[in-house]
Structure formats: structure tokens, C-alpha cells
Motif scaffolding. Structure first.
Motif, PDB file in Angstrom:
ATOM      1  N   GLN A  52       0.763  -1.353  -0.158  1.00 49.35           N
ATOM      2  CA  GLN A  52       0.007   0.009   0.008  1.00 49.35           C
ATOM      3  C   GLN A  52       0.844   1.436   0.004  1.00 49.35           C
ATOM      4  OE1 GLN A  52      -3.144  -1.743   3.229  1.00 49.35           O
ATOM      5  NE2 GLN A  52      -3.730   0.118   2.156  1.00 49.35           N
ATOM      6  N   SER A  53       0.579   2.333  -0.676  1.00 46.25           N
ATOM      7  CA  SER A  53       1.139   3.648  -0.849  1.00 46.25           C
ATOM      8  C   SER A  53      -0.043   4.675  -0.853  1.00 46.25           C
ATOM      9  CB  SER A  53       2.143   3.434  -2.009  1.00 46.25           C
ATOM     10  OG  SER A  53       1.280   3.328  -3.265  1.00 46.25           O
ATOM     11  N   PRO A  54       0.493   5.885  -0.447  1.00 46.68           N
ATOM     12  CA  PRO A  54       1.671   5.909   0.546  1.00 46.68           C
ATOM     13  C   PRO A  54       1.365   5.409   2.021  1.00 46.68           C
ATOM     14  CG  PRO A  54       0.429   7.942   0.616  1.00 46.68           C
ATOM     15  CD  PRO A  54      -0.336   7.173  -0.408  1.00 46.68           C
ATOM     16  N   GLU A  55       2.472   5.303   2.751  1.00 47.54           N
ATOM     17  CA  GLU A  55       2.294   4.752   4.307  1.00 47.54           C
ATOM     18  C   GLU A  55       1.371   5.810   5.183  1.00 47.54           C
ATOM     19  OE1 GLU A  55       6.459   2.645   4.669  1.00 47.54           O
ATOM     20  OE2 GLU A  55       5.687   3.823   6.132  1.00 47.54           O
ATOM     21  N   THR A  89      -2.391   2.670   4.763  1.00 47.57           N
ATOM     22  CA  THR A  89      -2.160   3.903   4.517  1.00 47.57           C
ATOM     23  C   THR A  89      -2.792   4.703   5.692  1.00 47.57           C
ATOM     24  OG1 THR A  89      -2.041   3.782   2.352  1.00 47.57           O
ATOM     25  CG2 THR A  89      -2.774   5.968   3.149  1.00 47.57           C
ATOM     26  N   LEU A  97      -0.721   9.868   4.534  1.00 42.47           N
ATOM     27  CA  LEU A  97      -1.208  10.759   3.626  1.00 42.47           C
ATOM     28  C   LEU A  97      -2.013  11.918   4.468  1.00 42.47           C
ATOM     29  CD1 LEU A  97      -1.570  11.875   0.686  1.00 42.47           C
ATOM     30  CD2 LEU A  97      -3.749  10.473   0.685  1.00 42.47           C
ATOM     31  N   LEU A 131      -5.703   6.603  -2.717  1.00 42.34           N
ATOM     32  CA  LEU A 131      -4.758   5.438  -1.887  1.00 42.34           C
ATOM     33  C   LEU A 131      -4.440   4.461  -2.817  1.00 42.34           C
ATOM     34  CD1 LEU A 131      -6.313   5.583   1.485  1.00 42.34           C
ATOM     35  CD2 LEU A 131      -4.947   7.290   0.698  1.00 42.34           C
TER      36      LEU A 131
END
Lengths: 115, 116
Positions: free
Chosen positions: A6-9, A109, A11, A21
Motif C-alpha cells: 500500500q502507498s503512501p504509508e 495507509t 497521507l 490511496l
């Protein structure tokens, strides 16, 4: 081995600032991609299940989409109460194997929405 | 009570103690799960019970011992734990069918465990 990234960690958004996400996955055969929301000190709360590429689901300000390699959770005009950690999980595709009911989770995230 | 409940919500124990975590689901489901959630790590599946039979033991140390007396209750017995076992322990349930259809898992609020 199944992998979910998953990105970003983390936000940070201003209230009303839309964003997305990402959940990237590698599985031998997808039998479901799940999105959960988790508030601090609580268990994950189910949001959506997606089964096939092109599928979309919506709930209030959230919209989840799925391709063959990734899923997006779009947040439109977020509010501070949308602040939480969003988790993505995949279920592998082997209906003859009891391991088919195992979910592999991403790291999540952490979303923070400022008023 | 509705959904999935877990008790206690918080637990502090020494390495020589024996304690048990309890999970109860009020959803009429027939499958239950234990997960471990550590800081900075993804949720890890520990055990799965389908129709009261343990079908998965995800390489969990023997100091964790699950028990599923019926389809509504699940226990996790703890003994001689280590400080690295400190984590949030989550229970989940789902409705599995005889055809093998795997349904959505619903989670309880978790037990926050601290091992000193």
C-alpha cells in the motif's frame, strides 16, 4: 508468495482536498480484494469487496476501483472524520485449498485530514 | 451485543503468567479467525477455524493455543509469552459455505496485550 503493498504509508490532506490511496498486489489468482478502515485502538471496519478488474464500488465519499494489478481507494472532498488507517487485503485463488480463506494484508495507509 | 466482541480489551501480563483472550460473534457465522497486529507490521493471520475445526495454523509458536468450543466462541490461551508478543490481537468471523465460497471477514475491537 502473495504480496500486498500500500502507498503512501501516510497521507495528509486538507479538508476538501481529494486524493487516492493505492494497493498493489501479486497473487496467483485473485478471489477478492478487500478494503477496511481502522481507527486507533479499534478493529478494522469492512468497507468494500472487489472481485474483478473494472469493478467499482462507492460509499459516501469513498470509491474503490480494481485493475489486474492494483486497486485504488479514491476519497472525494474528505472530512476530518475520514482520518483513519485504510487497509487493503487480498484473498488468493485456490478454491480447493482451505488456504483460500486466508487474507493477506498490506501495511495500510494512515490518512489524516485537517480541517 | 452485536457483531464481534472481544474481552478483555486490555491485558498486561508477565512472561510467566497464563491468560486467555475471548472472542464471541453474534452474526451467525461459522468460521472464526485470530490475527496479530504489531506496530509497523501488517495484520498477520494466526489461526482459522471452519465449522469448529482448525484449518490453519500459520506457523504460530506453541505458547499460543487456540480453542473453539462452538461456532460462536473462540479463545486464545496464552502462556510464557515474550515481550515481542505484545500487540493488538484481533478476532474475526465470516460465513463459509459448503461450496467453499469465502465471505467477508468482520473484525472485533481487539485485545491490546502488553507482555512485561
Amino acid at each position: 508468495e502473495d504480496q500486498v503493498t500500500q502507498s503512501p504509508e501516510a497521507l495528509r490532506l486538507q479538508e476538501g482536498e481529494s486524493s487516492s490511496l493505492n494497493c498493489s498486489y501479486t497473487v496467483s489468482g485473485l478471489r477478492g480484494l478487500f478494503w477496511y478502515r481502522q481507527d486507533p485502538g479499534k478493529g478494522p471496519e469492512f468497507l468494500f469487496t472487489l472481485y474483478s478488474a473494472g469493478e467499482e464500488k462507492e460509499k459516501e465519499r469513498l470509491k474503490a476501483t480494481l485493475t489486474k494489478k492494483e486497486s485504488f481507494l479514491h476519497i472525494t472532498a474528505p472530512k476530518p472524520e475520514d482520518s483513519a488507517t485504510y487497509l487493503c487485503a487480498v484473498r488468493e485463488g485456490n478454491p480447493d485449498n482451505n488456504a483460500g480463506n486466508m487474507l493477506t494484508f498490506g501495511g495500510g495507509t494512515r490518512l489524516m485530514v485537517k480541517p | 451485543e452485536t457483531g464481534v466482541t472481544q474481552t478483555p480489551r486490555h491485558l498486561v501480563m508477565g512472561m510467566t503468567n497464563k491468560k486467555s483472550l475471548k472472542c464471541e460473534q453474534h452474526l451467525g457465522h461459522n468460521a472464526m479467525y485470530w490475527y496479530k497486529q504489531s506496530a509497523k507490521k501488517p495484520l498477520e493471520l494466526m489461526f482459522v477455524y471452519n465449522f469448529k475445526e482448525q484449518t490453519e495454523n500459520n506457523s504460530v509458536p506453541s505458547r499460543f493455543s487456540p480453542e473453539c468450543p462452538n461456532s460462536s466462541h473462540l479463545f486464545l490461551h496464552l502462556h510464557t509469552l515474550q515481550p515481542e508478543d505484545s500487540a493488538l490481537y484481533l478476532c474475526a468471523s465470516s460465513q463459509e459455505t459448503f461450496s467453499g465460497t469465502k465471505e467477508t471477514q468482520y473484525f472485533g475491537p481487539g485485545t491490546r496485550l502488553l507482555v512485561l
